[in-house]
Design a protein around this motif. Structure first.
Motif, PDB file in Angstrom:
ATOM      1  N   PHE A 114      36.581  13.175  12.347  1.00 43.12           N
ATOM      2  CA  PHE A 114      36.142  11.515  11.896  1.00 43.12           C
ATOM      3  C   PHE A 114      37.273  11.278  10.832  1.00 43.12           C
ATOM      4  O   PHE A 114      37.814  10.140  10.844  1.00 43.12           O
ATOM      5  N   ARG A 115      37.759  12.199   9.965  1.00 42.03           N
ATOM      6  CA  ARG A 115      38.575  11.962   9.039  1.00 42.03           C
ATOM      7  C   ARG A 115      39.935  11.328   9.311  1.00 42.03           C
ATOM      8  O   ARG A 115      40.509  10.375   8.859  1.00 42.03           O
ATOM      9  N   LEU A 116      40.310  12.085  10.810  1.00 46.72           N
ATOM     10  CA  LEU A 116      41.722  11.451  11.210  1.00 46.72           C
ATOM     11  C   LEU A 116      41.359  10.121  11.971  1.00 46.72           C
ATOM     12  O   LEU A 116      42.311   9.361  11.947  1.00 46.72           O
ATOM     13  N   GLN A 117      40.173  10.263  12.651  1.00 45.08           N
ATOM     14  CA  GLN A 117      40.044   8.791  13.137  1.00 45.08           C
ATOM     15  C   GLN A 117      39.825   7.380  12.228  1.00 45.08           C
ATOM     16  O   GLN A 117      40.268   6.630  12.762  1.00 45.08           O
ATOM     17  N   LEU A 118      39.415   8.017  11.047  1.00 45.26           N
ATOM     18  CA  LEU A 118      39.241   6.778  10.085  1.00 45.26           C
ATOM     19  C   LEU A 118      40.804   6.550   9.835  1.00 45.26           C
ATOM     20  O   LEU A 118      41.040   5.293   9.564  1.00 45.26           O
ATOM     21  N   ALA A 119      41.255   7.551   9.358  1.00 47.80           N
ATOM     22  CA  ALA A 119      42.763   7.175   8.880  1.00 47.80           C
ATOM     23  C   ALA A 119      43.539   6.302   9.885  1.00 47.80           C
ATOM     24  O   ALA A 119      44.713   5.678   9.471  1.00 47.80           O
ATOM     25  N   PHE A 120      43.359   6.146  11.281  1.00 44.64           N
ATOM     26  CA  PHE A 120      44.047   5.489  12.129  1.00 44.64           C
ATOM     27  C   PHE A 120      43.083   4.477  12.768  1.00 44.64           C
ATOM     28  O   PHE A 120      43.760   3.942  13.890  1.00 44.64           O
ATOM     29  N   CYS A 121      42.138   4.154  12.400  1.00 46.54           N
ATOM     30  CA  CYS A 121      40.969   3.441  13.236  1.00 46.54           C
ATOM     31  C   CYS A 121      41.582   2.004  13.166  1.00 46.54           C
ATOM     32  O   CYS A 121      41.211   1.152  13.943  1.00 46.54           O
ATOM     33  N   ARG A 122      42.672   1.545  12.221  1.00 46.51           N
ATOM     34  CA  ARG A 122      43.324   0.250  12.200  1.00 46.51           C
ATOM     35  C   ARG A 122      43.713   0.002  13.575  1.00 46.51           C
ATOM     36  O   ARG A 122      43.812  -1.244  14.059  1.00 46.51           O
ATOM     37  N   PHE A 123      44.152   1.027  14.453  1.00 44.27           N
ATOM     38  CA  PHE A 123      44.931   0.723  15.846  1.00 44.27           C
ATOM     39  C   PHE A 123      43.751   0.514  16.845  1.00 44.27           C
ATOM     40  O   PHE A 123      43.980   0.198  17.890  1.00 44.27           O
ATOM     41  N   LEU A 124      42.412   0.512  16.690  1.00 45.71           N
ATOM     42  CA  LEU A 124      41.321   0.204  17.364  1.00 45.71           C
ATOM     43  C   LEU A 124      41.125  -1.266  17.422  1.00 45.71           C
ATOM     44  O   LEU A 124      41.126  -1.764  16.350  1.00 45.71           O
ATOM     45  N   PRO A 125      40.600  -1.841  18.684  1.00 45.80           N
ATOM     46  CA  PRO A 125      40.014  -2.974  18.609  1.00 45.80           C
ATOM     47  C   PRO A 125      38.727  -3.090  17.605  1.00 45.80           C
ATOM     48  O   PRO A 125      38.008  -2.227  17.737  1.00 45.80           O
ATOM     49  N   PRO A 126      38.456  -4.229  16.937  1.00 40.62           N
ATOM     50  CA  PRO A 126      37.264  -4.210  15.999  1.00 40.62           C
ATOM     51  C   PRO A 126      35.985  -3.630  16.604  1.00 40.62           C
ATOM     52  O   PRO A 126      35.298  -3.106  15.919  1.00 40.62           O
ATOM     53  N   ASP A 127      35.736  -3.939  17.824  1.00 42.39           N
ATOM     54  CA  ASP A 127      34.429  -3.622  18.383  1.00 42.39           C
ATOM     55  C   ASP A 127      34.409  -2.162  18.549  1.00 42.39           C
ATOM     56  O   ASP A 127      33.307  -1.642  18.344  1.00 42.39           O
ATOM     57  N   ARG A 128      35.463  -1.491  19.090  1.00 42.98           N
ATOM     58  CA  ARG A 128      35.446  -0.210  19.320  1.00 42.98           C
ATOM     59  C   ARG A 128      35.326   0.540  17.806  1.00 42.98           C
ATOM     60  O   ARG A 128      34.811   1.616  17.721  1.00 42.98           O
ATOM     61  N   ARG A 129      36.093   0.088  16.911  1.00 42.66           N
ATOM     62  CA  ARG A 129      35.880   0.710  15.579  1.00 42.66           C
ATOM     63  C   ARG A 129      34.711   0.432  15.169  1.00 42.66           C
ATOM     64  O   ARG A 129      34.211   1.794  14.463  1.00 42.66           O
ATOM     65  N   LEU A 130      33.968  -0.361  15.193  1.00 45.38           N
ATOM     66  CA  LEU A 130      32.626  -0.410  14.643  1.00 45.38           C
ATOM     67  C   LEU A 130      31.690   0.593  15.376  1.00 45.38           C
ATOM     68  O   LEU A 130      30.713   1.168  14.913  1.00 45.38           O
ATOM     69  N   ALA A 131      32.009   0.747  16.676  1.00 41.38           N
ATOM     70  CA  ALA A 131      31.123   1.664  17.542  1.00 41.38           C
ATOM     71  C   ALA A 131      31.376   3.053  16.989  1.00 41.38           C
ATOM     72  O   ALA A 131      30.492   3.719  16.874  1.00 41.38           O
ATOM     73  N   LEU A 132      32.562   3.209  16.653  1.00 42.74           N
ATOM     74  CA  LEU A 132      33.094   4.695  16.193  1.00 42.74           C
ATOM     75  C   LEU A 132      32.173   4.875  14.752  1.00 42.74           C
ATOM     76  O   LEU A 132      31.574   5.919  14.598  1.00 42.74           O
ATOM     77  N   PHE A 133      32.128   3.884  13.967  1.00 41.80           N
ATOM     78  CA  PHE A 133      31.350   4.113  12.736  1.00 41.80           C
ATOM     79  C   PHE A 133      29.853   4.258  12.965  1.00 41.80           C
ATOM     80  O   PHE A 133      29.340   5.187  12.338  1.00 41.80           O
ATOM     81  N   GLU A 134      29.360   3.684  13.979  1.00 42.43           N
ATOM     82  CA  GLU A 134      27.915   3.708  14.304  1.00 42.43           C
ATOM     83  C   GLU A 134      27.734   4.993  14.725  1.00 42.43           C
ATOM     84  O   GLU A 134      26.705   5.701  14.417  1.00 42.43           O
ATOM     85  N   LEU A 135      28.571   5.466  15.518  1.00 42.68           N
ATOM     86  CA  LEU A 135      28.390   6.896  16.253  1.00 42.68           C
ATOM     87  C   LEU A 135      28.463   7.845  15.186  1.00 42.68           C
ATOM     88  O   LEU A 135      27.685   8.779  15.327  1.00 42.68           O
ATOM     89  N   ARG A 136      29.244   7.808  14.248  1.00 37.35           N
ATOM     90  CA  ARG A 136      29.247   8.679  13.188  1.00 37.35           C
ATOM     91  C   ARG A 136      28.026   8.670  12.180  1.00 37.35           C
ATOM     92  O   ARG A 136      27.345   9.608  11.968  1.00 37.35           O
ATOM     93  N   ARG A 137      27.663   7.276  11.985  1.00 34.83           N
ATOM     94  CA  ARG A 137      26.622   7.193  11.257  1.00 34.83           C
ATOM     95  C   ARG A 137      25.250   7.786  12.115  1.00 34.83           C
ATOM     96  O   ARG A 137      24.326   8.581  11.407  1.00 34.83           O
ATOM     97  N   ALA A 138      25.248   7.820  13.210  1.00 40.31           N
ATOM     98  CA  ALA A 138      23.966   8.300  14.094  1.00 40.31           C
ATOM     99  C   ALA A 138      24.105   9.859  13.717  1.00 40.31           C
ATOM    100  O   ALA A 138      22.831  10.285  13.670  1.00 40.31           O
ATOM    101  N   HIS A 139      25.260  10.445  13.819  1.00 42.47           N
ATOM    102  CA  HIS A 139      25.375  11.812  13.635  1.00 42.47           C
ATOM    103  C   HIS A 139      24.780  12.386  12.456  1.00 42.47           C
ATOM    104  O   HIS A 139      24.064  13.241  12.253  1.00 42.47           O
TER     105      HIS A 139
END
Lengths: 195, 195
Positions: A114-139
């Motif tokens: 997740f650390r790495l995903q966050l470091a490069f999440c700017r390359f994701l489209p906004p909705d996918r990025r938000l989805a990633l954050f929510e997924l991590r949150r759920a975890h």
DNA sequence: GGTTACATGTAACTAGTTACATGATTAG
DNA sequence: CTAATCATGTAACTAGTTACATGTAACC
């Protein structure tokens, strides 16, 4: 996981192994990231067509092809300006960029990833990025719940202290993630749910 | 690292693999600790003489040898109280205890290992325990210094947020460790430096 | 003239995960 | 009767570390 880091760094610009390793160190901070993992990873990425490489001679922008009869003194003059050895500069391919997007959305149950995903999440489209954050949150929430379900059994003060630190860390992490999510939503009031 | 966890748990009391795995889960919290690592580790520990094992039949303390002519109803009554299969109960040996003490004092640069060391540091003599804490502290301080030496280069908000969380986490950790060290010193005003 | 930084790689090892195989017993 | 829990184990894989091998060039 190195794949993710390498592809992310290469998306920002072409780099050779040694330089990649330095960036990795500051990015991952506290890990070793030694060459024993990096160079084999680069070779693998190239075999799979996610990156390609170019050999670059150390002497850049410095004079003509050396004619064979030029004496050693001349040769020494030509090899100036940049350090020693021929470098292999890697660049990310189109397939590599696609793969990077996949890696950025995987899982969420792995702290390091997740650390790495966050470091490069700017390359994701906004909705996918938000989805990633929510997924991590759920975890994180599920970890939280697990910890609450069966609390420390031990009476040992060291164990208790450890578990309390864990608890505090989880709470701090969750608050931090929530801020990240709030910011993310604030910066895109678009996508009006059709009505 | 599993070695440390297993020896530590066995020092508290004899256990079989399945039970060990459950304790491991709650101890390490968030890790998988699946059998694929545990059982081979137990076998290894036994080969090296750090633990020994005893096969224990599932039916404990329950009545007489069943005579062959007893009907199924009777058999069902006899096989009560404990689940299915023969368990291998492990106990720590003297050599194992020595080894545990060594493992408890190793390094300090590994987050996961330190977690386990803390969980079992009550088995260390007070001075060794304090030394362990100080070693960990020195490591955290050096991480802190490293982070300050070269701060974030990136302008990306996600990367910045990440590094700030890291910073906060390091500070929180250090404060926590300092409390631990202070408590440790408070609880042993003995050992007067000879004068 | 020695240490540090540049530069690429291999081999052996450490540490853990995922998936599979097997089977008994218990609770719903 | 079927899902969950108990119980032990193996094989293949993922991920990274440590140590080694080799050589150049800049800095002090």
């Amino acid at each position: 996981m190195l794949d993710l880091a390498v592809l992310g760094l290469l998306k920002e610009g072409d780099l050779h192994g040694y330089e990649l390793n330095k960036r990795l160190k500051s990015l991952v901070g506290g890990y070793a990231n030694s060459y024993g993992a990096l160079y084999p990873a680069l070779a693998r990425l190239e075999r799979r067509g996610w990156v390609s490489s170019t050999a670059v001679a150390p002497d850049i922008a410095v004079d003509e092809q050396v004619t064979d009869e030029s004496p050693r003194r001349n040769r020494r003059r030509t090899t100036r300006s940049k350090p020693g050895r021929t470098r292999k500069v890697y660049q990310i391919t189109e397939a590599g960029e696609d793969h990077l997007l996949e890696l950025l959305q995987e899982d969420a149950n792995n702290e390091r990833r997740f650390r790495l995903q966050l470091a490069f999440c700017r390359f994701l489209p906004p909705d996918r990025r938000l989805a990633l954050f929510e997924l991590r949150r759920a975890h994180l929430v599920s970890l939280q719940a697990m910890a609450r379900r069966d609390p420390v059994h031990s009476n040992d003060p060291y164990v208790r202290s450890l578990f309390q630190r864990d608890q505090e860390r989880r709470e701090h992490d969750l608050a931090w993630l929530d801020r990240l999510i709030a910011d993310e939503r604030a910066n895109r009031p678009q996508a009006p749910t059709d009505r």
